[in-house]
Design a protein around this motif. Structure first.
Motif, PDB file in Angstrom:
ATOM      1  N   ALA A 125       0.850  -1.192   0.000  1.00 32.86           N
ATOM      2  CA  ALA A 125       0.000   0.000   0.000  1.00 32.86           C
ATOM      3  C   ALA A 125       0.876   1.229   0.000  1.00 32.86           C
ATOM      4  O   ALA A 125       1.842   1.318   0.767  1.00 32.86           O
ATOM      5  CB  ALA A 125      -0.918   0.011   1.216  1.00 32.86           C
ATOM      6  N   LEU A 126       0.551   2.177  -0.857  1.00 33.89           N
ATOM      7  CA  LEU A 126       1.267   3.452  -0.944  1.00 33.89           C
ATOM      8  C   LEU A 126       0.263   4.592  -0.826  1.00 33.89           C
ATOM      9  O   LEU A 126      -0.841   4.517  -1.374  1.00 33.89           O
ATOM     10  CB  LEU A 126       2.018   3.571  -2.268  1.00 33.89           C
ATOM     11  N   ILE A 127       0.640   5.622  -0.119  1.00 32.34           N
ATOM     12  CA  ILE A 127      -0.158   6.851  -0.056  1.00 32.34           C
ATOM     13  C   ILE A 127       0.757   7.992  -0.457  1.00 32.34           C
ATOM     14  O   ILE A 127       1.805   8.211   0.163  1.00 32.34           O
ATOM     15  CB  ILE A 127      -0.729   7.081   1.356  1.00 32.34           C
ATOM     16  N   ALA A 129       3.393   0.827   3.152  1.00 34.45           N
ATOM     17  CA  ALA A 129       3.199  -0.338   4.017  1.00 34.45           C
ATOM     18  C   ALA A 129       3.365  -1.573   3.142  1.00 34.45           C
ATOM     19  O   ALA A 129       2.639  -1.749   2.157  1.00 34.45           O
ATOM     20  CB  ALA A 129       1.820  -0.321   4.662  1.00 34.45           C
ATOM     21  N   LEU A 130       4.324  -2.411   3.487  1.00 24.56           N
ATOM     22  CA  LEU A 130       4.622  -3.595   2.689  1.00 24.56           C
ATOM     23  C   LEU A 130       4.647  -4.823   3.582  1.00 24.56           C
ATOM     24  O   LEU A 130       5.415  -4.893   4.544  1.00 24.56           O
ATOM     25  CB  LEU A 130       5.974  -3.441   1.986  1.00 24.56           C
ATOM     26  N   TRP A 131       3.783  -5.773   3.272  1.00 22.44           N
ATOM     27  CA  TRP A 131       3.743  -7.060   3.974  1.00 22.44           C
ATOM     28  C   TRP A 131       4.172  -8.144   3.005  1.00 22.44           C
ATOM     29  O   TRP A 131       3.763  -8.137   1.834  1.00 22.44           O
ATOM     30  CB  TRP A 131       2.328  -7.337   4.486  1.00 22.44           C
ATOM     31  N   GLN A 132       5.001  -9.072   3.495  1.00 21.51           N
ATOM     32  CA  GLN A 132       5.472 -10.166   2.645  1.00 21.51           C
ATOM     33  C   GLN A 132       5.512 -11.468   3.428  1.00 21.51           C
ATOM     34  O   GLN A 132       5.856 -11.487   4.618  1.00 21.51           O
ATOM     35  CB  GLN A 132       6.884  -9.883   2.117  1.00 21.51           C
ATOM     36  N   ALA A 133       5.179 -12.562   2.761  1.00 21.34           N
ATOM     37  CA  ALA A 133       5.394 -13.880   3.334  1.00 21.34           C
ATOM     38  C   ALA A 133       6.901 -14.127   3.435  1.00 21.34           C
ATOM     39  O   ALA A 133       7.682 -13.585   2.645  1.00 21.34           O
ATOM     40  CB  ALA A 133       4.741 -14.948   2.464  1.00 21.34           C
ATOM     41  N   GLU A 134       7.302 -14.947   4.399  1.00 23.64           N
ATOM     42  CA  GLU A 134       8.723 -15.246   4.582  1.00 23.64           C
ATOM     43  C   GLU A 134       9.337 -15.843   3.326  1.00 23.64           C
ATOM     44  O   GLU A 134      10.520 -15.630   3.034  1.00 23.64           O
ATOM     45  CB  GLU A 134       8.910 -16.213   5.752  1.00 23.64           C
ATOM     46  N   SER A 135       8.554 -16.587   2.562  1.00 24.77           N
ATOM     47  CA  SER A 135       9.076 -17.231   1.359  1.00 24.77           C
ATOM     48  C   SER A 135       9.515 -16.236   0.297  1.00 24.77           C
ATOM     49  O   SER A 135      10.221 -16.617  -0.657  1.00 24.77           O
ATOM     50  CB  SER A 135       8.023 -18.180   0.775  1.00 24.77           C
ATOM     51  N   MET A 136       9.145 -14.968   0.435  1.00 24.65           N
ATOM     52  CA  MET A 136       9.620 -13.943  -0.509  1.00 24.65           C
ATOM     53  C   MET A 136      11.120 -13.725  -0.370  1.00 24.65           C
ATOM     54  O   MET A 136      11.788 -13.262  -1.282  1.00 24.65           O
ATOM     55  CB  MET A 136       8.884 -12.623  -0.269  1.00 24.65           C
ATOM     56  N   GLN A 137      11.664 -14.047   0.811  1.00 21.29           N
ATOM     57  CA  GLN A 137      13.102 -13.977   1.071  1.00 21.29           C
ATOM     58  C   GLN A 137      13.690 -12.603   0.751  1.00 21.29           C
ATOM     59  O   GLN A 137      14.772 -12.483   0.179  1.00 21.29           O
ATOM     60  CB  GLN A 137      13.844 -15.072   0.311  1.00 21.29           C
ATOM     61  N   PRO A 155      -4.309   6.912  -2.269  1.00 26.13           N
ATOM     62  CA  PRO A 155      -3.786   5.576  -1.972  1.00 26.13           C
ATOM     63  C   PRO A 155      -3.769   4.668  -3.194  1.00 26.13           C
ATOM     64  O   PRO A 155      -4.589   4.801  -4.108  1.00 26.13           O
ATOM     65  CB  PRO A 155      -4.783   5.052  -0.938  1.00 26.13           C
ATOM     66  N   THR A 156      -2.834   3.739  -3.216  1.00 22.70           N
ATOM     67  CA  THR A 156      -2.811   2.668  -4.202  1.00 22.70           C
ATOM     68  C   THR A 156      -2.500   1.371  -3.466  1.00 22.70           C
ATOM     69  O   THR A 156      -1.746   1.365  -2.487  1.00 22.70           O
ATOM     70  CB  THR A 156      -1.769   2.906  -5.306  1.00 22.70           C
ATOM     71  N   LEU A 157      -3.066   0.279  -3.953  1.00 22.08           N
ATOM     72  CA  LEU A 157      -2.876  -1.019  -3.326  1.00 22.08           C
ATOM     73  C   LEU A 157      -2.603  -2.047  -4.400  1.00 22.08           C
ATOM     74  O   LEU A 157      -3.287  -2.089  -5.429  1.00 22.08           O
ATOM     75  CB  LEU A 157      -4.124  -1.418  -2.531  1.00 22.08           C
ATOM     76  N   SER A 158      -1.594  -2.883  -4.167  1.00 19.47           N
ATOM     77  CA  SER A 158      -1.321  -3.997  -5.069  1.00 19.47           C
ATOM     78  C   SER A 158      -1.066  -5.238  -4.240  1.00 19.47           C
ATOM     79  O   SER A 158      -0.645  -5.172  -3.090  1.00 19.47           O
ATOM     80  CB  SER A 158      -0.112  -3.699  -5.961  1.00 19.47           C
ATOM     81  N   GLY A 159      -1.331  -6.389  -4.840  1.00 14.15           N
ATOM     82  CA  GLY A 159      -1.190  -7.630  -4.105  1.00 14.15           C
ATOM     83  C   GLY A 159      -2.437  -7.927  -3.298  1.00 14.15           C
ATOM     84  O   GLY A 159      -3.552  -7.562  -3.686  1.00 14.15           O
ATOM     85  N   ASP A 160      -2.258  -8.574  -2.154  1.00 20.11           N
ATOM     86  CA  ASP A 160      -3.390  -9.038  -1.361  1.00 20.11           C
ATOM     87  C   ASP A 160      -4.125  -7.877  -0.707  1.00 20.11           C
ATOM     88  O   ASP A 160      -3.512  -6.976  -0.133  1.00 20.11           O
ATOM     89  CB  ASP A 160      -2.889 -10.009  -0.290  1.00 20.11           C
ATOM     90  N   SER A 161      -5.448  -7.917  -0.774  1.00 18.52           N
ATOM     91  CA  SER A 161      -6.264  -6.887  -0.129  1.00 18.52           C
ATOM     92  C   SER A 161      -6.848  -7.369   1.196  1.00 18.52           C
ATOM     93  O   SER A 161      -7.592  -6.635   1.846  1.00 18.52           O
ATOM     94  CB  SER A 161      -7.408  -6.464  -1.058  1.00 18.52           C
ATOM     95  N   ALA A 162      -6.514  -8.602   1.591  1.00 12.16           N
ATOM     96  CA  ALA A 162      -7.020  -9.133   2.853  1.00 12.16           C
ATOM     97  C   ALA A 162      -6.242  -8.550   4.023  1.00 12.16           C
ATOM     98  O   ALA A 162      -5.195  -7.916   3.858  1.00 12.16           O
ATOM     99  CB  ALA A 162      -6.905 -10.663   2.868  1.00 12.16           C
ATOM    100  N   ALA A 163      -6.756  -8.780   5.222  1.00 15.77           N
ATOM    101  CA  ALA A 163      -6.043  -8.378   6.432  1.00 15.77           C
ATOM    102  C   ALA A 163      -4.782  -9.227   6.581  1.00 15.77           C
ATOM    103  O   ALA A 163      -4.735 -10.385   6.154  1.00 15.77           O
ATOM    104  CB  ALA A 163      -6.934  -8.542   7.650  1.00 15.77           C
TER     105      ALA A 163
END
Length: 295
Positions: free
Chosen positions: A7-9, A266-274, A15-23
């Motif tokens: 998410a970028l503001i 705001a950037l969230w990533q799964a651990e597998s993104m490494q 705002p712009t959002l890419s990837g998962d929109s879930a919590a």
């Protein structure tokens, strides 16, 4: 589920959002949430920053800046093992006993030690001052004033049913003893934007959040001038010209929520993104700063 949410503001508030929109789990960005709540209560005269907490020798300010001398549980082998095994969280009394919180503490104000236990005390102060459970206190004191619709405190595994936990197949949020806030990355970005733009705290209170302890012993390539304020990771010098916010990590994923010169990422990533979401967030903030109007 997608392994990333960004998410970028921009400086205009778009705002712009890419990837998962879930919590997603906000992990230690929850510390910023707790700091905002505590400081709003200070403004209302319900808490005091510099009077020792009843029955203790440290203050709220020292707790918020990790200067209370309290140990942490993150490196305890039994804690790590029980989390990995999916066991039920210990009671708070068991936690404090295993951390040996009384005999292992340092002198408040004399040193710096990152402590989730310290923020457990912060959460207790917030709940006690408002006469509410912490979930209701944060909703009333932070989420509603910031206009957030997805943010909430997760307390039991069913609270994570609709949350993207990345590579973690199961998790009990009770293992995060100061509380685990979940929400979309867009709401995380909105919260930080509201904070740094002065919509949640009075100017003098916000300025105190930026009053930091320099941490030269933690210098690295990503953090050449590290410091910690009141619930904020920042630069020791000229903090508002550099990324300010908080990183967080837990089983299965990591998150970074930072602002720089009116831009928020705001950037969230799964651990597998490494990859390091803080590094990527800093890179995007720097890039956006160089391109007027870029999001």
């Amino acid at each position: 589920m997608p392994a990333q949410s960004l998410a970028l503001i921009d400086s205009s508030g778009q705002p712009t959002l890419s990837g998962d929109s879930a919590a997603v789990p906000w992990w230690s960005f929850t510390k910023t949430v707790l700091a905002i709540a505590a400081l709003r209560l200070v403004e209302d005269g319900m808490l005091c920053l510099d009077t020792p907490i009843e029955g203790e020798c440290f203050t709220l300010r020292q707790l918020l800046r990790h200067e209370a001398g309290l140990a942490d549980y993150g490196l305890i082998a039994q804690y790590q093992g029980d989390v990995a095994a999916g066991r039920t969280p210990w009671s708070v009394e068991q936690l404090l006993d295993r951390v040996d919180v009384r005999s292992s503490r340092g002198m408040p104000g004399q040193g710096w030690r990152y402590s989730n236990v310290g923020y457990l005390y912060v959460g207790r102060q917030i709940a006690r001052a408002m006469g509410l459970g912490l979930a209701d206190a944060l909703r009333t004191c932070v989420f509603q004033p910031a206009g957030l619709t997805s943010a909430r405190l997760a307390r039991l595994p069913p609270d994570l049913a609709d949350v993207n936990m990345g590579d973690a197949s199961s998790y009990h949020p009770g293992w995060v003893y100061h509380g685990l806030v979940t929400g979309t990355t867009l709401d995380a970005a909105r919260l930080l934007a509201a904070l740094v733009r002065g919509h949640l705290l009075q100017p003098g209170t916000l300025a105190q959040m930026y009053e930091c302890r320099a941490l030269p012993e933690h210098r690295c390539a990503l953090h050449p001038d590290p410091a910690y304020g009141l619930g904020l990771m920042l630069h020791a010098r000229d903090a508002q010209s550099h990324p300010v916010g908080h990183s967080g990590a837990g089983p299965g994923s990591r998150i970074a929520v930072y602002s720089q010169r009116d831009m928020v990422c705001a950037l969230w990533q799964a651990e597998s993104m490494q990859s390091d979401p803080a590094y990527e967030a800093f890179r995007m903030l720097s890039k956006s700063e160089q391109v007027p109007g870029a999001a």
